[in-house]
Design an enzyme around this catalytic site. Structure first.
Site, PDB file in Angstrom:
ATOM      1  N   TYR A 107      46.312 -18.917 -24.954  1.00  7.83           N
ATOM      2  CA  TYR A 107      46.328 -18.192 -23.809  1.00  7.83           C
ATOM      3  C   TYR A 107      44.994 -18.449 -23.049  1.00  7.83           C
ATOM      4  CZ  TYR A 107      46.413 -14.065 -20.781  1.00  7.83           C
ATOM      5  OH  TYR A 107      46.339 -13.174 -19.696  1.00  7.83           O
TER       6      TYR A 107
ATOM      7  N   PHE B 148      47.891   3.267 -27.026  1.00  8.80           N
ATOM      8  CA  PHE B 148      47.443   4.820 -27.346  1.00  8.80           C
ATOM      9  C   PHE B 148      48.413   5.948 -26.783  1.00  8.80           C
ATOM     10  CE2 PHE B 148      42.632   3.370 -27.645  1.00  8.80           C
ATOM     11  CZ  PHE B 148      43.081   2.641 -28.981  1.00  8.80           C
TER      12      PHE B 148
ATOM     13  N   GLY C  72      35.808   0.464 -33.014  1.00  7.99           N
ATOM     14  CA  GLY C  72      36.258   1.299 -31.720  1.00  7.99           C
ATOM     15  C   GLY C  72      34.932   1.100 -30.601  1.00  7.99           C
TER      16      GLY C  72
ATOM     17  N   THR D 286      33.913  -2.681 -25.821  1.00 10.47           N
ATOM     18  CA  THR D 286      34.404  -2.216 -24.469  1.00 10.47           C
ATOM     19  C   THR D 286      35.542  -3.121 -23.750  1.00 10.47           C
ATOM     20  OG1 THR D 286      32.866  -3.548 -23.186  1.00 10.47           O
ATOM     21  CG2 THR D 286      32.129  -1.483 -24.266  1.00 10.47           C
TER      22      THR D 286
HETATM   23  P1  NAD Z   1      54.016  -9.536 -18.329  1.00 15.51           P
HETATM   24  O1  NAD Z   1      54.187 -10.121 -19.739  1.00 15.51           O
HETATM   25  O2  NAD Z   1      54.752  -7.923 -18.149  1.00 15.51           O
HETATM   26  O3  NAD Z   1      54.559 -10.322 -17.115  1.00 15.51           O
HETATM   27  C1  NAD Z   1      54.760 -11.923 -17.499  1.00 15.51           C
HETATM   28  C2  NAD Z   1      56.023 -12.196 -16.859  1.00 15.51           C
HETATM   29  O4  NAD Z   1      56.109 -13.466 -16.806  1.00 15.51           O
HETATM   30  C3  NAD Z   1      57.165 -11.781 -17.577  1.00 15.51           C
HETATM   31  O5  NAD Z   1      58.236 -11.060 -16.618  1.00 15.51           O
HETATM   32  C4  NAD Z   1      57.870 -12.815 -18.350  1.00 15.51           C
HETATM   33  O6  NAD Z   1      59.309 -12.749 -18.514  1.00 15.51           O
HETATM   34  C5  NAD Z   1      57.261 -13.800 -17.297  1.00 15.51           C
HETATM   35  N1  NAD Z   1      57.417 -15.135 -18.035  1.00 15.51           N
HETATM   36  C6  NAD Z   1      56.694 -15.496 -19.213  1.00 15.51           C
HETATM   37  N2  NAD Z   1      56.823 -16.880 -19.368  1.00 15.51           N
HETATM   38  C7  NAD Z   1      57.819 -17.517 -18.540  1.00 15.51           C
HETATM   39  C8  NAD Z   1      57.967 -18.376 -18.158  1.00 15.51           C
HETATM   40  N3  NAD Z   1      58.003 -19.875 -18.826  1.00 15.51           N
HETATM   41  N4  NAD Z   1      59.028 -18.762 -17.143  1.00 15.51           N
HETATM   42  C9  NAD Z   1      59.269 -17.945 -16.218  1.00 15.51           C
HETATM   43  N5  NAD Z   1      58.519 -16.513 -16.371  1.00 15.51           N
HETATM   44  C10 NAD Z   1      58.122 -16.487 -17.673  1.00 15.51           C
HETATM   45  O7  NAD Z   1      52.278  -9.590 -18.094  1.00 15.51           O
HETATM   46  P2  NAD Z   1      51.482  -8.894 -16.943  1.00 15.51           P
HETATM   47  O8  NAD Z   1      50.513  -7.912 -17.279  1.00 15.51           O
HETATM   48  O9  NAD Z   1      52.232  -8.733 -15.850  1.00 15.51           O
HETATM   49  O10 NAD Z   1      50.593 -10.236 -16.528  1.00 15.51           O
HETATM   50  C11 NAD Z   1      51.113 -11.121 -15.386  1.00 15.51           C
HETATM   51  C12 NAD Z   1      50.318 -12.199 -15.253  1.00 15.51           C
HETATM   52  O11 NAD Z   1      48.840 -11.441 -14.970  1.00 15.51           O
HETATM   53  C13 NAD Z   1      49.960 -13.165 -16.243  1.00 15.51           C
HETATM   54  O12 NAD Z   1      49.791 -14.671 -15.654  1.00 15.51           O
HETATM   55  C14 NAD Z   1      48.779 -12.622 -16.912  1.00 15.51           C
HETATM   56  O13 NAD Z   1      48.027 -13.706 -17.891  1.00 15.51           O
HETATM   57  C15 NAD Z   1      48.010 -12.178 -15.880  1.00 15.51           C
HETATM   58  N6  NAD Z   1      46.842 -11.117 -16.253  1.00 15.51           N
HETATM   59  C16 NAD Z   1      47.348  -9.910 -16.564  1.00 15.51           C
HETATM   60  C17 NAD Z   1      46.217  -8.870 -17.029  1.00 15.51           C
HETATM   61  C18 NAD Z   1      46.691  -7.471 -17.388  1.00 15.51           C
HETATM   62  O14 NAD Z   1      45.907  -6.776 -17.849  1.00 15.51           O
HETATM   63  N7  NAD Z   1      47.942  -7.093 -17.031  1.00 15.51           N
HETATM   64  C19 NAD Z   1      45.118  -9.503 -17.038  1.00 15.51           C
HETATM   65  C20 NAD Z   1      44.611 -10.710 -17.012  1.00 15.51           C
HETATM   66  C21 NAD Z   1      45.593 -11.484 -16.276  1.00 15.51           C
HETATM   67  N1  UDP Z   2      42.930  -2.296 -29.476  1.00 19.16           N
HETATM   68  C1  UDP Z   2      42.932  -1.214 -30.204  1.00 19.16           C
HETATM   69  N2  UDP Z   2      44.076  -0.662 -30.640  1.00 19.16           N
HETATM   70  C2  UDP Z   2      45.138  -0.894 -30.140  1.00 19.16           C
HETATM   71  C3  UDP Z   2      45.422  -2.036 -29.382  1.00 19.16           C
HETATM   72  C4  UDP Z   2      44.201  -2.658 -29.078  1.00 19.16           C
HETATM   73  O1  UDP Z   2      41.838  -0.841 -30.704  1.00 19.16           O
HETATM   74  O2  UDP Z   2      46.268  -0.362 -30.632  1.00 19.16           O
HETATM   75  C5  UDP Z   2      41.626  -2.867 -29.022  1.00 19.16           C
HETATM   76  C6  UDP Z   2      41.749  -4.398 -29.209  1.00 19.16           C
HETATM   77  O3  UDP Z   2      41.227  -4.839 -30.529  1.00 19.16           O
HETATM   78  C7  UDP Z   2      40.690  -4.959 -27.891  1.00 19.16           C
HETATM   79  C8  UDP Z   2      41.150  -3.787 -26.829  1.00 19.16           C
HETATM   80  O4  UDP Z   2      41.668  -2.651 -27.780  1.00 19.16           O
HETATM   81  O5  UDP Z   2      39.326  -4.763 -28.571  1.00 19.16           O
HETATM   82  C9  UDP Z   2      41.934  -4.249 -25.825  1.00 19.16           C
HETATM   83  O6  UDP Z   2      43.055  -4.792 -26.380  1.00 19.16           O
HETATM   84  P1  UDP Z   2      44.333  -5.560 -25.404  1.00 19.16           P
HETATM   85  O7  UDP Z   2      45.012  -6.077 -26.420  1.00 19.16           O
HETATM   86  O8  UDP Z   2      44.886  -4.330 -24.770  1.00 19.16           O
HETATM   87  O9  UDP Z   2      43.633  -6.675 -24.741  1.00 19.16           O
HETATM   88  P2  UDP Z   2      42.401  -7.690 -24.501  1.00 19.16           P
HETATM   89  O10 UDP Z   2      41.899  -7.787 -25.974  1.00 19.16           O
HETATM   90  O11 UDP Z   2      43.168  -8.895 -24.342  1.00 19.16           O
HETATM   91  O12 UDP Z   2      41.478  -7.233 -23.484  1.00 19.16           O
END
Ligand code: NAD
Ligand code: UDP
Ligand code: UDP
Length: 315
Positions: free
Chosen positions: A147, A193, A209, A212
């Protein structure tokens, strides 16, 4: 560059994508939503299918796509660690081949294109809070690398298409975002959660925990994406978008428990590999360039999200 009304949203049936499609339809844009339904669902956009100016296309962005559009939001990519680690090779392909295909499409059409990048490009950061000028500390061979490195490579591609082909690009580094339509079993901390608390199960804290994160409510984040797309051609980003208010996972668990009530207890589980210890966006650039700052407090955003999961679990 093209100035028409049509917008393509890849990953449009996912959590963020479905909210973005909704917002664009409210602005009377013609929206084509492209998704392969890996982590997204038709259900997320079912309520939009009746709109004349909405089209849903099942397609995997790792394959070429020939359509017409004026703007592209490239969101396709599983975002939760559980989902993106399920098929890590496909995750890298989605980020990298997906970016190449969407950039190729944008180049042919001279369309403006926005990349949903991530705070994960900073890895486990030594700089706090993270500014856009920080290059990050990412393990290239760990379980999160598919990723993190995929998203970093996508940023490289965006900037090379900008330098080489003068494409109009926008790169937004999204920090942890939550809200209705998160996948209930995608393993992300907010959904975990809340679902655990609603079911009266134990709340799983990974590690001690004390790590952050900073949580942005989905409506605020979508507003940042739309504002970034509307910036002047010379604005490329990268720009951080997230809520700078930082919480430990213990504090988050306590807030969720207070809101939901019930008998759940906190249990401690091993910390996943390469789990970043701290994360907080510096949003100075977003404030200046986009006139944007998040408005929704964690308290209010959690209430909306709890209500969504309560309904979902009932049905
Ligand atoms: P999500 O998993 O809900 O959405 C991703 C979507 O992409 C899904 O609908 C999935 O089916 C589709 N997808 C995956 N692979 C695909 C492919 N090969 N072709 C077509 N569609 C495909 O996740 P999200 O939280 O909505 O994230 C959306 C975007 O934002 C992602 O690129 C993610 O990396 C980015 N992002 C999200 C967060 C967050 O906290 N939600 C944080 C940082 C970045
Ligand atoms: N985490 C947790 N319990 C859970 C799921 C996640 O304590 O049931 C923690 C995880 O280890 C991380 C933070 O929460 O430190 C955020 O995790 P998440 O997967 O939401 O996103 P990311 O690590 O990609 O920021
Ligand atoms: N591409 C696409 N739709 C288009 C144009 C291109 O999916 O409308 C894909 C195609 O697979 C191509 C990639 O985008 O390989 C990169 O296109 P580009 O024009 O940059 O490079 P090239 O065609 O020379 O590989």
């Amino acid at each position: 560059m093209r100035e028409g009304n049509s917008v393509l949203v890849t990953g449009g049936a996912g959590f963020l994508g479905s909210h973005l499609c909704e917002r664009l339809l409210r602005e009377r844009r013609d929206v084509v939503c492209v998704d392969n339904f890996f982590t997204g669902t038709r259900r997320n956009v079912e309520h939009l299918l009746g709109y004349r100016n909405f089209e849903l296309l099942r397609h995997d962005v790792t394959f070429p796509l020939y359509v017409e559009t004026d703007q592209i939001y490239n969101l396709a990519c599983p975002a939760s660690p559980v989902h993106y680690q399920h098929d890590p090779v496909q995750t890298t392909k989605t980020s990298v081949h997906g970016a190449i295909n969407m950039l190729g499409l944008a180049k042919r059409l001279r369309a403006r294109i926005l990349q949903a990048s991530t705070s994960e490009v900073y890895g486990d950061p030594e700089v706090h809070p993270q500014t856009e000028s920080y290059w990050g500390r990412v393990n290239p061979i760990g379980i999160r690398s598919c990723y993190d490195e995929g998203k970093r490579c996508a940023e490289t591609l965006f900037f090379d298409y900008w330098r080489q082909h003068r494409l109009e690009i926008k790169v937004v580094r999204i920090f942890n975002t939550y809200g209705p339509r998160m996948h209930p079993s995608d393993g992300r901390v907010v959904s975990n959660f809340i679902v655990q608390a609603l079911k009266g199960h134990d709340i799983t804290i990974y590690g001690d925990g004390q790590q952050t994160r900073s949580f942005c409510y989905v409506d605020d984040l979508i507003d940042a994406l739309v504002r970034t797309m509307a910036t002047a051609p010379e604005f490329t980003g990268p720009v951080n978008a997230g809520n700078p208010v930082e919480f430990t996972m213990l504090a988050l668990a306590e807030r969720v428990l207070k809101l939901v009530g019930g008998p759940s207890k906190l249990v401690f589980k091993p910390l996943p590999e390469d789990d970043p210890k701290q994360r907080q966006p510096d949003i100075t650039l977003a404030r200046q360039a986009l006139g944007w700052a998040p408005k929704v407090t964690l308290e209010d955003g959690l209430k909306e999200t709890v209500a969504y999961f309560r309904d979902l679990l009932r049905s």
